[in-house]
Design a protein around this motif. Structure first.
Motif, short mmCIF file in Angstrom:
data_model
loop_
_atom_site.label_atom_id
_atom_site.label_comp_id
_atom_site.label_asym_id
_atom_site.label_seq_id
_atom_site.Cartn_x
_atom_site.Cartn_y
_atom_site.Cartn_z
N LYS A 1 22.83 81.51 6.11
CA LYS A 1 23.64 82.10 5.04
C LYS A 1 24.40 83.34 5.53
CE LYS A 1 21.28 80.43 0.91
NZ LYS A 1 20.58 79.32 1.56
N ALA A 2 23.77 84.13 6.39
CA ALA A 2 24.45 85.32 6.91
C ALA A 2 25.63 84.93 7.79
CB ALA A 2 23.46 86.18 7.71
N ALA B 1 15.83 88.59 0.73
CA ALA B 1 14.59 88.92 0.01
C ALA B 1 13.48 87.95 0.35
CB ALA B 1 14.87 88.91 -1.49
N ASP B 2 13.80 86.66 0.47
CA ASP B 2 12.78 85.66 0.83
C ASP B 2 12.23 85.92 2.23
OD1 ASP B 2 13.08 84.42 -1.60
OD2 ASP B 2 14.54 82.94 -0.87
N TYR C 1 23.11 85.26 -0.26
CA TYR C 1 22.79 86.04 0.93
C TYR C 1 21.65 87.03 0.66
CZ TYR C 1 23.47 89.69 4.48
OH TYR C 1 23.27 90.62 5.46
N GLN C 2 21.72 87.73 -0.47
CA GLN C 2 20.67 88.69 -0.83
C GLN C 2 19.35 87.99 -1.13
OE1 GLN C 2 20.80 92.02 -0.76
NE2 GLN C 2 22.90 91.98 -0.01
N PHE D 1 7.58 81.29 7.26
CA PHE D 1 8.31 82.45 7.76
C PHE D 1 9.50 82.01 8.60
CE2 PHE D 1 7.95 86.57 10.45
CZ PHE D 1 9.02 87.11 9.75
N GLN D 2 9.30 81.01 9.44
CA GLN D 2 10.38 80.50 10.27
C GLN D 2 11.50 79.91 9.43
OE1 GLN D 2 9.24 77.29 12.82
NE2 GLN D 2 11.16 77.31 13.99
N GLU D 3 11.13 79.14 8.40
CA GLU D 3 12.13 78.54 7.53
C GLU D 3 12.94 79.62 6.80
OE1 GLU D 3 9.94 75.98 5.01
OE2 GLU D 3 9.83 74.33 6.48
N ALA D 4 12.28 80.71 6.39
CA ALA D 4 12.98 81.81 5.71
C ALA D 4 13.96 82.49 6.66
CB ALA D 4 11.97 82.82 5.17
#
Length: 341
Positions: free
Chosen positions: A221-222, A182-183, A177-178, A211-214
């Protein structure tokens, strides 16, 4: 020294905060024993003021604990940020690009801030929780061991449920998650910095892809971490801890006839009233334990990121540097490739 002092003061504050409950029991006892002539309960007001005194004293001691922990945490966080800044300044530019400016910014500001929060708040609260649990066990078995034992039933159930939200598996989920967070932060910074180039070459759609994929990875994950892992155990946990009083009602109905037949029915009612009031603090103590466990995982993840940056090798400086003889620059046998290309 300040860190250790905050532990001692925080634990002392926890023990002092339990004293008012004993005085509340004295108030209830004095009132019930004097019934129906309540005017004979002359000491009830004194017990009430003593409860207020110890509650205020507990808050003052806890303030002192937080002052010590904050001074220590600010000093440590300053050293962490200064150490990171000096180390990053000595890293090769390629290594800085490999980390990403967004990740480095987050490590310097937010990650070190997470370590500061743990030292300033969660670590003193952790020792306060330990002292609270010990004080709870003493008070629960002081007046009526049967009601005290029943009060521990929701605690045991809550601990069994909380065990599913801790451990190595949860630590791995927290790390994922972290990392996703960060990504996403790094891609956001890189995207904003590259907007002038994007506009010049009209690559708007393609530049937004990473950016969209991140964002999508972080969202997945959240949602998995909160909805699939934490939601059900936390809901059941709160049901048991907030409803601790429910376990006392059947016991009171079962024990009341024998107490009524004896000569100490007023004492039984006093003890039941005390446990009914005292059961509310159990949920608070368990919530602090859960937050302490979560804080330890977050602090461990933060320190891991800091160690990752601090462990990167610095740019080597030659022992015998050579000075240029002139201002002329020549390129001979120069080549360049991207990593993996």
């Amino acid at each position: 020294f300040l860190t250790y002092a905050s532990w001692v003061l925080s634990a002392g504050s926890a023990l002092l905060s339990l004293v008012p409950f004993w005085y509340i029991w004295r108030v209830i006892k004095a009132v019930l024993e004097s019934a129906p002539n309540y005017g004979e309960a002359v000491h009830a007001a004194h017990y009430g003021w003593m409860a207020v005194l110890f509650a205020v004293l507990s808050m003052l001691v806890y303030i002192g604990a937080l002052m010590c922990s904050h001074l220590s945490a600010f000093h440590i966080a300053t050293n962490i940020r200064m150490g990171l800044t000096h180390h990053i300044a000595k890293l090769p530019l390629g290594k800085i690009e490999q980390f990403g400016t967004g990740k480095l910014r987050r490590v310097i500001s937010e990650t070190s801030g997470a370590a500061e929060t743990y030292l300033a708040h969660q670590l003193p609260d952790q020792y306060k929780t330990y002292a609270t649990v010990l004080g709870l066990l003493v008070l629960l078995f002081t007046f009526d061991w049967r009601l005290g034992l029943l009060s521990l039933v929701p605690v045991a159930l809550a601990f069994a449920i909380m065990a599913t939200m801790t451990g190595r598996r949860m630590q791995d989920r927290m790390t994922q998650y972290q990392n996703a967070l960060a990504d996403m932060s790094n891609e956001a910074v890189e995207y904003v910095r590259g907007i002038p180039v994007v506009k010049i070459f009209q690559q708007t759609v393609y530049s937004f892809k990473a950016f969209q994929e991140a964002i999508e990875d972080y969202s997945t994950k959240a949602e998995h971490y909160q909805a699939d892992i934490c939601r059900t155990p936390q809901s059941v946990n709160l049901t048991f801890t907030e409803g601790a009083f429910v376990f006392l009602v059947p016991a009171a109905l079962f024990l009341a006839p024998s107490a009524l037949a004896g000569s100490d029915f007023a004492g039984f009612v006093t003890n039941f009233a005390f446990y009914a009031v005292f059961s509310a603090i159990i949920s608070t103590a368990l919530a602090k334990i859960m937050f302490a466990a979560s804080g330890i995982m977050l602090a461990g993840t933060a320190l891991g990121r800091i160690d990752q940056v601090m462990g990167a090798p610095e740019l080597k400086v030659p022992e015998h540097p050579k000075s240029p003889q002139s201002s002329r620059v020549e390129f001979e046998d120069v080549s360049f490739t991207y990593d993996g290309a």
